[in-house]
Design an enzyme around this catalytic site. Structure first.
Site, PDB file in Angstrom:
ATOM      1  N   THR A  77      -0.265   4.872   1.202  1.00  3.90           N
ATOM      2  CA  THR A  77      -0.532   5.758   2.337  1.00  3.90           C
ATOM      3  C   THR A  77      -0.381   5.017   3.656  1.00  3.90           C
ATOM      4  OG1 THR A  77      -2.095   6.946   0.953  1.00  3.90           O
ATOM      5  CG2 THR A  77      -2.194   7.361   3.326  1.00  3.90           C
ATOM      6  N   ASP A 132       0.861  -1.168   0.000  1.00  3.94           N
ATOM      7  CA  ASP A 132       0.000   0.000   0.000  1.00  3.94           C
ATOM      8  C   ASP A 132       0.907   1.231   0.000  1.00  3.94           C
ATOM      9  OD1 ASP A 132      -2.313   1.599   0.359  1.00  3.94           O
ATOM     10  OD2 ASP A 132      -1.933   1.673   2.506  1.00  3.94           O
ATOM     11  N   ASP A 171      -1.260  -1.019   6.020  1.00  4.31           N
ATOM     12  CA  ASP A 171      -1.505  -0.554   7.386  1.00  4.31           C
ATOM     13  C   ASP A 171      -2.970  -0.340   7.705  1.00  4.31           C
ATOM     14  OD1 ASP A 171      -1.772   1.741   5.705  1.00  4.31           O
ATOM     15  OD2 ASP A 171      -1.552   3.000   7.482  1.00  4.31           O
TER      16      ASP A 171
END
Length: 1151
Positions: A409, A407, A794
């Site tokens: 961000t 990912d 996250d």
């Protein structure tokens, strides 16, 4: 119990309808026709076993393992027929493995029982019979009114009835559910918020109708019907009214709520997800090797049985004078005799299948996983977070990763947002010294008063400061030390903003600096201070954000009484619905912001007339009170409301890159790992961040598959890209794909898409939905090459790809803990991934690969002499070894050295592995467990077994009188001689494979050999009177009394190991691998490579200089004078390679 059985059989389903009716305080209708619904009690059960089912259930699970089941069959065969070995030889190892595993699983389940009892026995207060009663959590029933005080955890899923606040709201945190640390506000129905005392709650007559239990934490559909003065009032209930079990009450003295979901039907319990079992490549190889060895076993048993009957075809051997058959034996069925003999040989050779392999592998994985948590290089000091291991079954898979899906961000970036720029009414602005300044202008008065804001600027800032879900804490720092929300902030000693989205917090803080301050929400009132003037807005409706709309809105009544809608969201979700404002200029500005790597949001508004708002309000109320298809109805109403928008502008916030992201991605690339970035950000933002973090290089040829509208268009573009890759003379290509084009590519052109992707060094997928991320991972995972994949993220939107990949890693970031909870491993920062893979993955893989193959090798050495022995005993199924030796070989004599090796072995120093990522390629594609390597170890086992047997046979075959007094040795002495040579040889073979020697390696290696000798002396000379057989009486002592036996032991061990030593030395010098080259490390100052081996001393001459010089002269690689190098304690060197085969220190540049 009867009810449970009926439910399992389908005769008594627990829920008869799609909804449940909950009577508050359990005041059921008085008419006789009402049949109350049955609900689960409030007990939480996370344990797997009970006292009654532990033994049968655990045994059933363990015997599902093929090796355990196989040994059980062998054990039963030994009990049923007359076999050459005692049932104890199979039964004891099986009992040991089953018992160790059962104790481990039983202990883990006992801990779960203990935790369950603690939760279920927690004291709670409920309203019953007009008073507040204390009871245990497990006794709460659906319909009970529960009181929860500040900082307490909700024991059930509750619908909020009232709180100590006048507006009937409360603040909670859901950290334990989704990891979000922000304060969330929940609301009570206006008719119940006045019921703040037990007496008023006792007089409350209301019914809650809601959906049946659902695992979605953010979905709740229901309605409450309140009876007041004979009139029924219906109010909608949504997620904002539901307090979830596991959440904690904050900044509110106490609340009352009615229990709607209890126990295992609560949303928290429904999210106890059993993750799909992931199996590593090593485990799959292990199972394949087991099947091959099972084939070898069956072949040996069948061959021995056939040869026995071929031998017995001659009368002199079928019934010799010393072994006459009984009448029953002569008349027995030949088929039954053949089967019986086959089973007897199967039992005799069954130890070629290593039963203790499984338990050793489990112990190695379990104990080895602690090293990740103990590694201080993976500790993040700022957040005080260590790496954590959620499953130890995949440790070695960390050394086999070929694709990393990450990912952006919060994974590559910090997820700490800083306001940078904005566009208002087609003009770009920057923030300078807390003031909004048009681009190109400077702020000449940094300390002067704020400039006057135009109407457009003011409206934009008001929209940004009102359209959000930000909460405020007014507590003074230090008021409550245990409260994570009581720390100081940068703006006020009393006010701190909290938001579920870092973007929202950054924007509200920015508007505060520019003169429009959000002061908080009080019931239906939102307060802001505009350039020092207090303004109150009435909050009429909130149109919540969702992943499909990708925008959120609020409907407010302004201080002047006007009804307005403020909307913000992604530009693709807002701009198509705007009809006025500087649309084209704003679109250009948004693209410019994105190309700088900034995150963008577009802000718009809509003014309602009186009639328009009445219609909007009616539609929203109707959609919110619907029990069926509420989400679809709301989505339809939202799309009608969020239309004909007036564009106000756009915001741009920066998400900083995490530390050492570029170095980590480069290290992964050098290790042969391809990195794919999967993000929901827009195309320009994602490309900019990919370039800044080193995922894309400036010299890389960037290919694009974006904005494809049709299947044919997508296929044509893919074919064009494939041609460009073959025709362009560029070393590296990068590919950019957006979500819409990806959907088309995956629909019918998977093969072509994969061909393009595999020829690209880096792939970036933008505008990705969570399920699309998982589909991309699955596509790579199931491709013909079957590469090992790793996903790292996250947020909750990364959970699907984390669970889909072979290895899932969660980042302990700011978007909650869902990714961490669903991952296999969790780390605090992306940069830790390089050490996790390049060092820990490397170590785990080489350790377990050697462990597996060594186990098969030592069992071939163990059983092959038994097979060869049958040729000299007329296939009479006579055992070569004593039954105690058979039993203890894998359990005691050879188990500890390989276990310690598999925990501590290091081929190369960790620092070297990190500085030379290319070493990771040496172990890729499961190279150490390839069929060629497996064949080498197996053939080596057979060769050593032949040397054991025929070396001993040559010594004793012609003359068994090896003692000076003419005393003869027998078959037990022959078997013990082979067994002694075998134990020493297989232990020393592992010593030759060991590069990293610790005191523990020395202790278990030499201790195992010493233990064998001590045990054999003790067993043969002391405890024999207590055994029913005395075959081994003084056998071992007499064997060691013979000089010939000692000579044979030394000669046989040398013959076995010396060729292996020569092979290793020559391969090391003539065809060294990258890993072997790196074992000679150049020191920082001296430029001399030294290997700290068993032959090296800290001072003076190298004891192996002469042998080293001879070998080096033979192969002509090094100058003989260089081998005489000596060193002192002061000289720095890496003590990583302590192999007995690293015979001489040589300069790196020459060898």
């Amino acid at each position: 119990m009867l009810r449970w059985i009926r439910q399992q059989l389908g005769f008594d389903p627990p829920h008869q309808s799609d909804t449940r009716t909950v009577y508050i305080a359990n005041r059921f209708p008085q008419h006789g026709h009402y049949v109350p619904q049955r609900f689960a009690d409030n007990r939480i059960i996370s344990s797997k076993y009970t006292v009654w089912n532990f033994v049968p259930k655990n045994l059933f699970e363990q015997f599902r393992r093929i090796a355990n089941f196989y040994f059980l069959i062998i054990f039963l065969v030994q009990l049923m027929i007359d076999t050459p070995t005692s049932p104890v030889t199979s039964g004891l190892p099986l009992f040991f493995v089953i018992t160790v595993t059962a104790i481990k699983q039983g202990y883990e389940d006992w801990l779960r029982h203990k935790a369950d009892n603690e939760v279920n026995g927690a004291p709670v207060f409920v309203v019953r019979s007009g008073s507040l009663v204390q009871t245990r959590s497990k006794n709460i029933r659906v319909g009970d009114i529960v009181r929860v005080a500040k900082d307490e955890t909700f024991p059930v899923d509750l619908v909020l009835l009232s709180s100590d606040r006048v507006e009937g709201t409360c603040h909670i945190t859901t950290t334990s559910l989704d990891g979000e640390t922000n304060l969330k506000t929940h609301y009570s129905v206006s008719e119940t918020l006045v019921s703040r005392s037990v007496s008023k709650l006792e007089s409350l007559h209301a019914v809650v109708e809601c959906q049946q239990p659902d695992a979605d934490l953010y979905r709740f559909v229901g309605r409450m019907t309140i009876t007041q003065q004979g009139e029924e009032i219906v109010r909608p209930l949504g997620p904002e009214n539901l307090l979830l079990r596991g959440a904690r009450l904050k900044n509110t003295k106490e609340i009352f709520g009615v229990a709607v979901y209890t126990g295992m039907e609560s949303k928290m319990a429904l999210n106890y997800k059993c993750k799909s079992q992931k199996r590593s490549a090593v485990e799959k190889s292990m199972n394949t090797f087991l099947l091959i060895y099972l084939g070898i076993l069956l072949f040996e048993a069948v061959l021995s049985t056939i040869l026995k009957y071929a031998w017995q075809a001659e009368n002199q051997w079928d019934e010799p004078f010393y072994n006459q058959k009984t009448e029953q034996q002569r008349n027995s069925s030949q088929i039954l005799k053949f089967i019986s003999d086959f089973l007897a040989f199967l039992v005799l050779y069954n130890f070629i299948i290593p039963i203790s392999l499984y338990v050793t592998v489990e112990m190695q994985k379990f104990l080895g996983s602690f090293f990740i948590g103990w590694d201080l290089d993976l500790y993040h000091e700022e957040s005080d977070q260590m790496a954590q291991v959620n499953t130890s079954d995949l440790n070695e898979e960390l050394g086999q990763v070929e694709y990393v899906f990450t990912d952006k961000t919060g994974t590559l970036t910090e997820n700490v947002m800083l306001f940078r720029e904005c566009s208002i009414n087609g003009v770009k602005y920057q923030e300078i010294n807390g003031k909004l300044v048009p681009e190109g202008m400077t702020d000449d008065s940094p300390d002067g008063p704020s400039p006057h804001l135009s109407h457009e600027e003011l409206l934009f800032l008001q929209a940004v400061s009102l359209c959000h879900t930000v909460q405020i804490s007014y507590e003074q720092p230090g008021d409550s030390p245990g409260d994570p929300f009581s720390h100081a902030n940068g703006f006020s000693s009393q006010m701190e903003y909290y938001a579920s989205s870092p973007d929202e917090k950054a924007l509200v803080e920015a508007t505060k600096r520019m003169g429009v301050t959000f002061l908080g929400s009080h019931g239906e009132t939102m307060e802001i201070k505009t350039l020092g003037k207090l303004e109150k807005y009435k909050l009429l409706h909130v149109l919540e954000f969702d992943a499909n709309r990708r925008r959120m809105s609020v409907i407010l009544q302004t201080p002047s009484g006007e009804k307005m809608l403020f909307t913000k969201g992604a530009e693709s979700a807002v701009l198509p619905f705007t009809t006025s404002g500087e649309i084209d200029k704003t679109r250009v500005h948004v693209d410019e912001f994105a190309s700088q790597g900034l995150r963008t949001l577009v802000v718009a508004c809509r003014h309602f007339s009186v009639d328009e708002y009445i219609e909007v309000d009616r539609k929203l109320q109707a959609a919110r009170t619907a029990l069926q298809q509420r989400e679809e109805g709301l989505a339809e109403v939202f799309s009608i409301i969020e239309n004909d928008l007036e564009l106000l502008g756009a915001t741009a916030v920066e998400d900083k890159l995490q530390e050492k992201v570029q170095e980590t991605i480069e290290a992964l690339r050098l290790a042969g790992i391809k990195v794919w970035v999967l993000t929901g950000d827009k195309h320009e933002t994602a490309v900019s961040v990919s370039l800044s973090c080193g995922h894309f290089h400036r010299t890389m040829n960037i290919l694009e598959l974006v904005q494809q509208k049709t299947d044919s268009e997508c296929a044509e573009q893919l074919r064009l890209l494939a041609r460009r890759i073959t025709e362009d003379h560029v070393i590296q290509h990068g590919l950019v794909v957006d979500g819409a084009s990806l959907s088309l590519a995956l629909r019918g052109h998977e093969k072509l898409f994969m061909e393009v992707c595999k020829n690209c060094s880096a792939v970036l997928c933008c505008r990705m939905a969570p399920l699309q991320k998982a589909k991309v991972v699955r596509l790579l995972k199931t491709s013909p090459e079957k590469p090992i994949t790793l996903a790292i993220g996250d947020g909750a939107n990364d959970v699907s790809m984390i669970q889909e990949a072979h290895v899932g890693i969660g980042i302990m970031g700011k978007e909650g803990r869902q990714a961490v909870r669903n991952s296999d491993y969790a780390i605090a920062r992306f940069r830790f991934l390089s050490k996790l893979l390049l060092v820990h993955g490397h170590f785990y893989y080489i350790r377990i690969a050697t462990l597996v193959q060594y186990f098969f090798y030592k069992n071939v050495c163990f059983i092959t002499p038994q097979f060869l022995y049958q040729f000299v005993c007329l296939f009479s199924q006579q055992t070569l070894y004593d039954s105690v030796y058979l039993t203890l070989y894998n359990i005691c004599f050879t188990s500890l050295p390989i276990l310690v090796y598999s925990l501590f072995e290091q081929l190369v120093h960790p620092h070297v592995l990190q500085t030379k990522p290319a070493l990771y390629r040496d172990i890729s594609r499961n190279s150490l467990l390839s069929f060629q390597t497996f064949l080498y170890w197996t053939l080596l086992g057979f060769c050593h077994a032949f040397v054991f047997f025929f070396g001993s046979y040559i010594l004793m075959g012609e003359d068994t009188s090896l003692m000076g007094n003419g005393q003869m040795f027998g078959n037990w002495t022959f078997g013990t001689l082979i067994f002694t040579v075998m134990v020493i040889t297989v232990t020393l073979k592992l010593a030759l494979e060991t590069h990293f020697w610790t005191w523990m390696n020395h202790f278990v290696t030499w201790g195992s050999i010493a233990f064998y000798f001590v045990f054999s002396l003790f067993y043969g000379g002391i405890i024999w009177p207590f055994l029913h057989t005395q075959d081994m009486y003084f056998v071992f002592v007499q064997l060691l009394s013979s000089g010939s036996a000692w000579f044979a032991i030394i000669i046989i061990i040398t013959i076995c190991l010396f060729p292996d030593i020569i092979k290793k030395v020559f391969y090391r010098h003539l065809q060294p691998t990258s890993t072997q080259k790196s074992q000679l490390i150049e020191t920082d100052h001296q430029g001399i490579g030294c290997v700290d081996s068993m032959c090296c001393y800290s001072k003076g001459q190298n004891s192996c200089t002469r042998l080293g010089r001879t070998l080096e002269q033979m192969i002509g690689h090094c100058d003989p004078g260089r081998a005489n190098r000596s060193w002192s304690d002061a000289e720095p060197f890496y003590s990583n390679d302590q192999s007995a085969l690293a015979l001489s220190p040589v300069e790196v540049t020459h060898c």
